[in-house]
Motif scaffolding. Structure first.
Motif, PDB file in Angstrom:
ATOM      1  N   THR A  23      12.836  -3.054 -25.212  1.00 28.88           N
ATOM      2  CA  THR A  23      12.764  -2.321 -23.948  1.00 28.88           C
ATOM      3  C   THR A  23      11.313  -2.087 -23.541  1.00 28.88           C
ATOM      4  OG1 THR A  23      14.839  -1.220 -24.504  1.00 28.88           O
ATOM      5  CG2 THR A  23      13.548  -0.267 -22.730  1.00 28.88           C
ATOM      6  N   VAL A  24      10.487  -1.729 -24.513  1.00 32.79           N
ATOM      7  CA  VAL A  24       9.064  -1.528 -24.231  1.00 32.79           C
ATOM      8  C   VAL A  24       8.437  -2.820 -23.735  1.00 32.79           C
ATOM      9  CG1 VAL A  24       6.814  -1.078 -25.290  1.00 32.79           C
ATOM     10  CG2 VAL A  24       8.769   0.395 -25.829  1.00 32.79           C
ATOM     11  N   ASP A  25       8.680  -3.913 -24.434  1.00 35.03           N
ATOM     12  CA  ASP A  25       7.996  -5.174 -24.117  1.00 35.03           C
ATOM     13  C   ASP A  25       8.510  -5.815 -22.834  1.00 35.03           C
ATOM     14  OD1 ASP A  25       6.517  -4.868 -26.422  1.00 35.03           O
ATOM     15  OD2 ASP A  25       7.809  -6.171 -27.633  1.00 35.03           O
ATOM     16  N   GLN A  26       9.823  -5.793 -22.622  1.00 34.42           N
ATOM     17  CA  GLN A  26      10.412  -6.571 -21.539  1.00 34.42           C
ATOM     18  C   GLN A  26      10.753  -5.759 -20.303  1.00 34.42           C
ATOM     19  OE1 GLN A  26      13.619  -9.075 -22.981  1.00 34.42           O
ATOM     20  NE2 GLN A  26      12.499  -9.621 -24.824  1.00 34.42           N
ATOM     21  N   HIS A  27      10.745  -4.446 -20.415  1.00 34.02           N
ATOM     22  CA  HIS A  27      11.023  -3.619 -19.251  1.00 34.02           C
ATOM     23  C   HIS A  27       9.802  -2.786 -18.857  1.00 34.02           C
ATOM     24  CE1 HIS A  27      13.441  -1.251 -16.423  1.00 34.02           C
ATOM     25  NE2 HIS A  27      12.844  -0.172 -16.916  1.00 34.02           N
ATOM     26  N   ILE A  28       9.259  -2.050 -19.816  1.00 36.98           N
ATOM     27  CA  ILE A  28       8.177  -1.124 -19.480  1.00 36.98           C
ATOM     28  C   ILE A  28       6.852  -1.849 -19.270  1.00 36.98           C
ATOM     29  CG2 ILE A  28       6.856   0.865 -20.271  1.00 36.98           C
ATOM     30  CD1 ILE A  28       9.366   1.813 -21.743  1.00 36.98           C
ATOM     31  N   LEU A  29       6.430  -2.634 -20.245  1.00 36.33           N
ATOM     32  CA  LEU A  29       5.124  -3.288 -20.128  1.00 36.33           C
ATOM     33  C   LEU A  29       5.098  -4.315 -18.998  1.00 36.33           C
ATOM     34  CD1 LEU A  29       3.977  -3.764 -23.832  1.00 36.33           C
ATOM     35  CD2 LEU A  29       3.418  -1.934 -22.231  1.00 36.33           C
ATOM     36  N   THR A  30       6.174  -5.059 -18.829  1.00 42.00           N
ATOM     37  CA  THR A  30       6.197  -6.025 -17.725  1.00 42.00           C
ATOM     38  C   THR A  30       6.172  -5.302 -16.380  1.00 42.00           C
ATOM     39  OG1 THR A  30       8.620  -6.125 -17.820  1.00 42.00           O
ATOM     40  CG2 THR A  30       7.395  -7.791 -19.051  1.00 42.00           C
ATOM     41  N   GLY A  31       6.857  -4.163 -16.307  1.00 46.21           N
ATOM     42  CA  GLY A  31       6.864  -3.404 -15.057  1.00 46.21           C
ATOM     43  C   GLY A  31       5.508  -2.835 -14.716  1.00 46.21           C
ATOM     44  N   TYR A  32       4.845  -2.246 -15.688  1.00 50.50           N
ATOM     45  CA  TYR A  32       3.524  -1.681 -15.416  1.00 50.50           C
ATOM     46  C   TYR A  32       2.473  -2.767 -15.189  1.00 50.50           C
ATOM     47  CZ  TYR A  32       4.722   3.219 -16.041  1.00 50.50           C
ATOM     48  OH  TYR A  32       5.244   4.478 -15.861  1.00 50.50           O
ATOM     49  N   PHE A  63       4.446  -1.192  -3.468  1.00 49.00           N
ATOM     50  CA  PHE A  63       5.546  -0.231  -3.526  1.00 49.00           C
ATOM     51  C   PHE A  63       6.738  -0.856  -4.251  1.00 49.00           C
ATOM     52  CE2 PHE A  63       6.421   3.887  -1.208  1.00 49.00           C
ATOM     53  CZ  PHE A  63       7.490   4.250  -2.005  1.00 49.00           C
ATOM     54  N   ASP A  64       7.003  -2.130  -3.974  1.00 45.02           N
ATOM     55  CA  ASP A  64       8.080  -2.828  -4.687  1.00 45.02           C
ATOM     56  C   ASP A  64       7.840  -2.765  -6.199  1.00 45.02           C
ATOM     57  OD1 ASP A  64       9.230  -3.518  -2.279  1.00 45.02           O
ATOM     58  OD2 ASP A  64       8.628  -5.627  -2.361  1.00 45.02           O
ATOM     59  N   ALA A  65       6.605  -3.005  -6.610  1.00 42.05           N
ATOM     60  CA  ALA A  65       6.280  -2.977  -8.038  1.00 42.05           C
ATOM     61  C   ALA A  65       6.424  -1.569  -8.603  1.00 42.05           C
ATOM     62  CB  ALA A  65       4.864  -3.508  -8.264  1.00 42.05           C
ATOM     63  N   TRP A  66       6.025  -0.554  -7.849  1.00 42.64           N
ATOM     64  CA  TRP A  66       6.182   0.818  -8.307  1.00 42.64           C
ATOM     65  C   TRP A  66       7.657   1.152  -8.544  1.00 42.64           C
ATOM     66  CZ3 TRP A  66       4.450   4.754 -10.748  1.00 42.64           C
ATOM     67  CH2 TRP A  66       5.002   6.033 -10.572  1.00 42.64           C
ATOM     68  N   MET A  67       8.541   0.640  -7.706  1.00 39.81           N
ATOM     69  CA  MET A  67       9.952   0.941  -7.862  1.00 39.81           C
ATOM     70  C   MET A  67      10.512   0.405  -9.175  1.00 39.81           C
ATOM     71  SD  MET A  67      10.570   2.862  -5.386  1.00 39.81           S
ATOM     72  CE  MET A  67      12.261   3.062  -5.909  1.00 39.81           C
ATOM     73  N   GLN A  68       9.852  -0.548  -9.786  1.00 41.14           N
ATOM     74  CA  GLN A  68      10.312  -1.068 -11.073  1.00 41.14           C
ATOM     75  C   GLN A  68      10.013  -0.112 -12.230  1.00 41.14           C
ATOM     76  OE1 GLN A  68      12.208  -3.866 -10.801  1.00 41.14           O
ATOM     77  NE2 GLN A  68      11.701  -3.494  -8.649  1.00 41.14           N
TER      78      GLN A  68
END
Length: 327
Positions: A23-32, A63-68
């Motif tokens: 979750t950290v690698d594929q959701h959080i880090l990719t999102g930030y 803004f699109d990226a922030w929504m992730q």
């Protein structure tokens, strides 16, 4: 929280644990990383050409990226109040408009340095301050100072995005990945790492239902369409969709895709949103439109209920508290 924890009537006797590292690698880090990159591009665009026409598309991308990642209200984004400086909404008293108008009227030189810009009111920083400058007619003729203000605020936003991403990469990601390890300063057990992610899922759904959809509905006698998030930029519904997609991705990582009722509820809500054809949620002002938005809101509530009873029970966790509580 609106939903009583009694909804979780029976926790699994042998709970599974989410793959926190994945979750950290594929959701959080990719999102930030995406938010960092988009904000940097926005700042570069504004530095090269501060015209509204040039900056608006890059602002939308940012803004699109922030929504992730906007549902991740813990860790580095909460340091130094970054989350509220990035996205000061809801602004119930119109503080952003007033603060920006004062800066422009005074020609305040505080924005001449990054350090100065970082000290101005949070209401006059971040994505929503830029929305005023880029989409509100009141600020369309702000002149050279308005141009400088757009440049300063986009650069400030890029710094916050970079600092947040860097702090995740260099420190906090490791802390969350090793939840429960001896000496971990933030998470005493592995289950606490799972819980903070589950809390982000539940509070993210609650925020979309109560704020993104609930605020513009107001009451039946007095709908409030101009309380919708980002209505000036025409992206209120877009934010709902992007938020739901991001939360569905988080749920997928938490469960390895094994939560059929929750994902069925996500799909229903996204289908309803796709059929709405109301970018600013302005149809809350008529009975038929209000009914459709209420149905969408109820469908988001249904995701929350499904996630509490299905994912929470499977993981053996209940939602805790985070900075979104009380919004």
């Amino acid at each position: 929280m609106k939903h009583a924890l009694a909804l979780i009537t029976c926790l699994a006797t042998a709970p599974a644990f989410a793959d926190v590292a994945q979750t950290v690698d594929q959701h959080i880090l990719t999102g930030y990383a995406a938010f960092d990159s988009a904000a940097a591009d926005l700042a570069t665009t504004a530095r090269d050409d501060c015209s509204i026409q040039a900056v608006q598309p890059a602002w939308h991308t940012t803004f699109d990226a922030w929504m992730q990642v906007s549902h991740l209200r813990f860790g580095p984004v909460e340091e130094a109040g970054r989350s509220v400086s990035i996205a000061f909404w809801p602004d119930t008293r119109g503080a952003g408009r007033r603060a920006l108008a004062t800066l422009i009227a005074d020609g305040d030189p505080v924005i001449d340095t990054p350090e100065g810009t970082a000290q101005i009111s949070v209401a006059a920083r971040g994505l929503f301050a830029l929305e005023y400058l880029l989409f509100d007619a009141q600020f369309a003729d702000a002149g050279p100072y308005g141009c400088a203000l757009i440049g300063a605020l986009t650069a400030d936003l890029a710094v916050m995005a970079r600092e947040t991403h860097d702090a995740w990469v260099t420190g906090y990601a490791g802390v969350l990945r090793t939840a429960g390890a001896v000496g971990n300063p933030a998470f005493l057990t592995a289950q606490e790492g799972t819980q903070i992610l589950f809390t982000s899922l539940i509070t993210g759904l609650e925020f979309t239902a109560d704020q993104r959809l609930g605020r513009p509905m107001g009451s039946f006698e007095r709908p409030r369409p101009k309380r919708a998030e980002s209505w000036r930029a025409g992206r209120s519904l877009r934010n709902v969709v992007l938020s739901l997609e991001a939360l569905r991705d988080l749920a997928r990582h938490l469960t390895q895709g094994d939560a059929p009722r929750t994902f069925s509820a996500f799909n229903k809500a996204l289908e309803l949103a796709a059929d709405l054809d109301d970018p600013t949620l302005a149809t809350v002002s008529n009975s038929q439109g209000r009914f459709r938005i209420e149905v969408l809101q109820q469908s988001v509530d249904a995701i929350q209920t499904a996630a509490l009873t299905e994912i929470g029970a499977a993981l053996g966790v209940a939602p805790g508290l985070n900075s979104a509580d009380g919004d």
